[in-house]
Design a protein around this motif. Structure first.
Motif, mmCIF file in Angstrom:
data_model
loop_
_atom_site.group_PDB
_atom_site.id
_atom_site.type_symbol
_atom_site.label_atom_id
_atom_site.label_comp_id
_atom_site.label_asym_id
_atom_site.label_seq_id
_atom_site.Cartn_x
_atom_site.Cartn_y
_atom_site.Cartn_z
ATOM 1 N N ALA A 78 17.142 52.004 35.574
ATOM 2 C CA ALA A 78 17.055 52.524 34.172
ATOM 3 C C ALA A 78 15.970 51.934 33.352
ATOM 4 O O ALA A 78 15.066 52.353 32.575
ATOM 5 C CB ALA A 78 18.181 52.745 33.227
ATOM 6 N N HIS A 79 15.795 50.613 33.701
ATOM 7 C CA HIS A 79 14.655 49.843 33.052
ATOM 8 C C HIS A 79 14.768 48.542 34.063
ATOM 9 O O HIS A 79 15.608 48.082 34.655
ATOM 10 C CB HIS A 79 14.980 49.341 31.719
ATOM 11 N N GLY A 80 13.585 47.780 33.790
ATOM 12 C CA GLY A 80 13.416 46.446 34.474
ATOM 13 C C GLY A 80 14.143 45.549 33.884
ATOM 14 O O GLY A 80 14.653 45.498 32.917
ATOM 15 N N ASN A 81 14.000 44.154 34.493
ATOM 16 C CA ASN A 81 14.462 42.897 33.709
ATOM 17 C C ASN A 81 13.491 41.874 33.576
ATOM 18 O O ASN A 81 12.165 41.934 34.070
ATOM 19 C CB ASN A 81 15.560 42.376 34.687
ATOM 20 N N GLY A 108 22.580 38.188 23.463
ATOM 21 C CA GLY A 108 22.845 39.408 22.989
ATOM 22 C C GLY A 108 22.436 40.697 23.794
ATOM 23 O O GLY A 108 22.113 40.152 24.991
ATOM 24 N N PRO A 109 22.777 41.745 23.490
ATOM 25 C CA PRO A 109 22.420 42.854 24.479
ATOM 26 C C PRO A 109 20.864 43.179 24.578
ATOM 27 O O PRO A 109 19.955 42.558 24.036
ATOM 28 C CB PRO A 109 22.807 44.217 23.533
ATOM 29 N N TYR A 110 20.523 43.907 25.694
ATOM 30 C CA TYR A 110 19.184 44.124 25.929
ATOM 31 C C TYR A 110 18.375 44.506 24.973
ATOM 32 O O TYR A 110 17.060 44.036 24.795
ATOM 33 C CB TYR A 110 19.082 45.121 27.370
ATOM 34 N N ALA A 111 18.806 45.441 24.281
ATOM 35 C CA ALA A 111 18.041 45.936 23.031
ATOM 36 C C ALA A 111 17.611 44.845 22.050
ATOM 37 O O ALA A 111 16.619 44.964 21.453
ATOM 38 C CB ALA A 111 18.678 46.935 22.319
#
Length: 271
Positions: A141-144, A238-241
């Motif tokens: 869904a998204h990169g890292n 924290g979360p990715y966001a």
């Protein structure tokens, strides 16, 4: 590539920490810039020792660079070049396998990518401190993204992890841990718009151990390390966001007590 979910992965905000950690010096002249015009991998850009490689195929996008200061040290450049080749080979293999698997399963294939950008944090008479911004994408869904770091010892002609210059990670954490946790919770509250709930058992409300971070050694004078940078990749604090968290702490007398005797002269307190 160490995309650390504790010690890992590409910094969207890494420039802020590098500016706070690196020695205060004028911007390099254009001829000394680590950046270069992207070119095919068979003719990598090499400017006074700097290297900037960009390769894009139907399967992947690969980008890797390091600055002139690193390129001018033959053994360090050789080490970084070897890492470059390993990263590119791994990316090519994994992306080819993913394309084949996607075809067999009837799914669309999303191009893979890997990015590594090394930058100077501090350059002292004996040591060159480097930080890397890392990124990867493997079809999800998204990169890292995240971080890496190293310190090059010119006397030993060898690379060190920053933590290897201290008596132990535990000793350094005993000195920095409380201040770092307080700084983290203030920044969490700012980003979330509310304070951390006392006694919360949420994993993203807890203090983060240094073992789950990337440590940088910085200097404001180009003579000795007097700052310590701490980087926390996504999903660490924290979360990715919430993106990455990055902090700079001074080298204090207490920190000096945790530095190994062999490296004591390379540090100076900054209160």
């Amino acid at each position: 590539m160490r995309i650390r979910m504790g010690k890992v992965y590409w910094a969207l905000a890494s420039g802020l920490l590098l500016m706070s950690c690196r020695e205060e010096a004028p911007e390099p002249l254009p001829s000394e810039s680590a950046a270069a015009t992207p070119v095919p991998p068979e003719t990598p850009a090499i400017v006074s020792g700097a290297r900037d490689v960009r390769e894009e195929t139907d399967d992947f996008l690969f980008e890797y660079s390091y600055p002139v200061e690193a390129g001018r040290i033959p053994a360090l450049a050789a080490m970084l070049d070897a890492r470059l080749e390993r990263e590119r080979t791994s990316l090519a293999r994994q992306s080819a396998e993913a394309r084949e698997d996607a075809g067999d399963d009837g799914f669309p294939f999303n191009k893979y990518s890997t990015g590594v950008e090394w930058q100077v944090v501090a350059d002292t008479p004996r040591f060159l401190s480097l930080s890397a911004s890392l990124s990867s994408y493997s079809g999800g869904a998204h990169g890292n993204y995240g971080f890496d770091s190293l310190v090059w010892d010119r006397e030993a002609d060898a690379a060190l992890e920053p933590v290897a210059m201290f008596t132990s990670l535990a000793a350094l954490e005993e000195v920095l841990g409380e201040d770092l946790c307080d700084m983290l919770n203030v920044e969490r509250a700012t980003r979330r718009g509310e304070p951390i709930e006392p006694g919360s058992d949420d994993m993203f409300d807890q203090c983060v151990p240094l073992s789950d971070t990337t440590i940088l050694l910085g200097s404001t004078n180009g003579r000795a390390f007097n700052r310590i940078g701490v980087q926390m990749g996504p999903y660490v604090a924290g979360p990715y966001a919430e993106s990455a968290y990055e902090f700079t702490l001074p080298v204090t007398r207490a920190v000096m007590d945790t530095v190994k005797e062999d490296y004591r002269s390379a540090f100076a307190p900054r209160n």
